[in-house]
Design an enzyme around this catalytic site. Structure first.
Site, short mmCIF file in Angstrom:
data_model
loop_
_atom_site.label_atom_id
_atom_site.label_comp_id
_atom_site.label_asym_id
_atom_site.label_seq_id
_atom_site.Cartn_x
_atom_site.Cartn_y
_atom_site.Cartn_z
N ARG A 1 -24.59 -73.68 -0.90
CA ARG A 1 -24.44 -72.51 -1.72
C ARG A 1 -22.90 -72.78 -2.50
NH1 ARG A 1 -25.89 -66.54 0.69
NH2 ARG A 1 -28.13 -67.07 0.93
N ASP B 1 -19.91 -52.56 -4.53
CA ASP B 1 -20.08 -54.05 -3.88
C ASP B 1 -19.11 -55.01 -3.86
OD1 ASP B 1 -22.86 -55.46 -2.51
OD2 ASP B 1 -21.64 -56.84 -3.66
#
Length: 284
Positions: A47, A156
């Site tokens: 990632r 978020d």
């Protein structure tokens, strides 16, 4: 000490070892509360290797030094975005939305019609499926909701996810779990994309928020959805979060958590299970 560059993962040309992984997971734990197990070493490489290349840095050690520097604040946010798991779908854990529609919405309608302010919080909204599911439920139960002081706050930690949510556009495959009548009432199909209606989007305010940092909201909420987030935290961090969420609820308000999560009674004795799975009600 093993190195992923030696194992030729994802090209393997970027040096990366256990000390790099430990430094990254320490940053992630400190900044987001998320705890990564040792088994996630390969995932971190896959990632973040792209982020290392985008920053034109030769190795992970240089990348770590950069994100820890004053000039790397923005990249640190990108790093957290890349490592945050965003797996969700519309009306996930359907029983929560059934409870919300059948038990909570009549109370909300009654309070709203009396002129009260109604606030609902989707506290880790990921790519937006949860708050849009809440909004569809609100409008289905209360078609004139936009005429009253009703808002869904959707937050978020990921700036990228919040930007995505604000568009309110999803692929057809992403909306397969939405009932056909809801899709017809609350969205418009354009090509292979589904666009949520303005009536739905008006109900939701999207904001970036780290649950471990200070919360700027001054109000309390009639309902809070905080699902499948605490599973990434250690027990101490979970307990702090549950206590803060309980404090953010109005008396008789409801807290919805993930299917594999549980709140210990001693952590928040003023909220108790209410019969619906992983649903808690705050004492009056």
């Amino acid at each position: 000490m093993s190195t992923l560059s030696e194992q030729n993962l994802s090209g393997g040309e970027i040096p990366y070892d256990e000390s790099d992984f430990n430094s990254i997971r320490n940053i992630l734990k400190e900044k987001s509360g998320i705890s990564l197990s040792s088994s996630k070493m390969r995932l971190v490489y896959s990632r973040l290797s792209r982020r290392v290349r985008l920053c034109s840095l030769p190795d992970f050690r240089s990348y770590i030094s950069f994100v820890n520097s004053s000039s790397g604040v923005e990249e640190r946010s990108c790093m957290i975005d890349a490592l945050t798991t965003n797996v969700t779908n519309f009306f996930r854990e359907k029983y929560h939305f059934e409870h919300f529609a059948q038990v909570v919405m009549p109370e909300i309608i009654n309070r709203a019609q009396k002129g009260e302010k109604i606030r609902i919080w989707s506290s880790a909204c990921s790519s937006g499926q949860e708050p849009f599911s809440i909004a569809m439920t609100v409008l289905d139960c209360f078609p004139t909701a936009n005429k009253y002081d009703i808002k869904i706050l959707a937050t978020d930690i990921s700036h990228e996810m919040i930007d995505f949510c604000r568009r309110g556009v999803y692929s057809i495959s992403e909306t397969e779990s939405i009932a056909e009548d809801f899709l017809k009432k609350y969205s418009i199909k354009t090509g292979d994309r589904i666009h949520f209606s303005d009536d739905i989007k008006k109900l939701i305010s999207f904001r970036n928020l780290n649950l471990l940092e200070s919360w700027p909201m001054q109000c309390q909420f009639t309902s809070i959805f905080c699902r499948n987030v605490a599973i990434y935290f250690d027990r101490a961090t979970q307990n702090i979060l549950w206590r803060r969420l309980a404090d953010a609820l109005l008396p008789s308000g409801y807290l919805y958590i993930g299917h594999s999560e549980k709140i210990a009674m001693e952590t928040a004795p003023d909220i108790t299970p209410c019969g619906c799975p992983t649903t808690y009600r705050k004492d009056i």
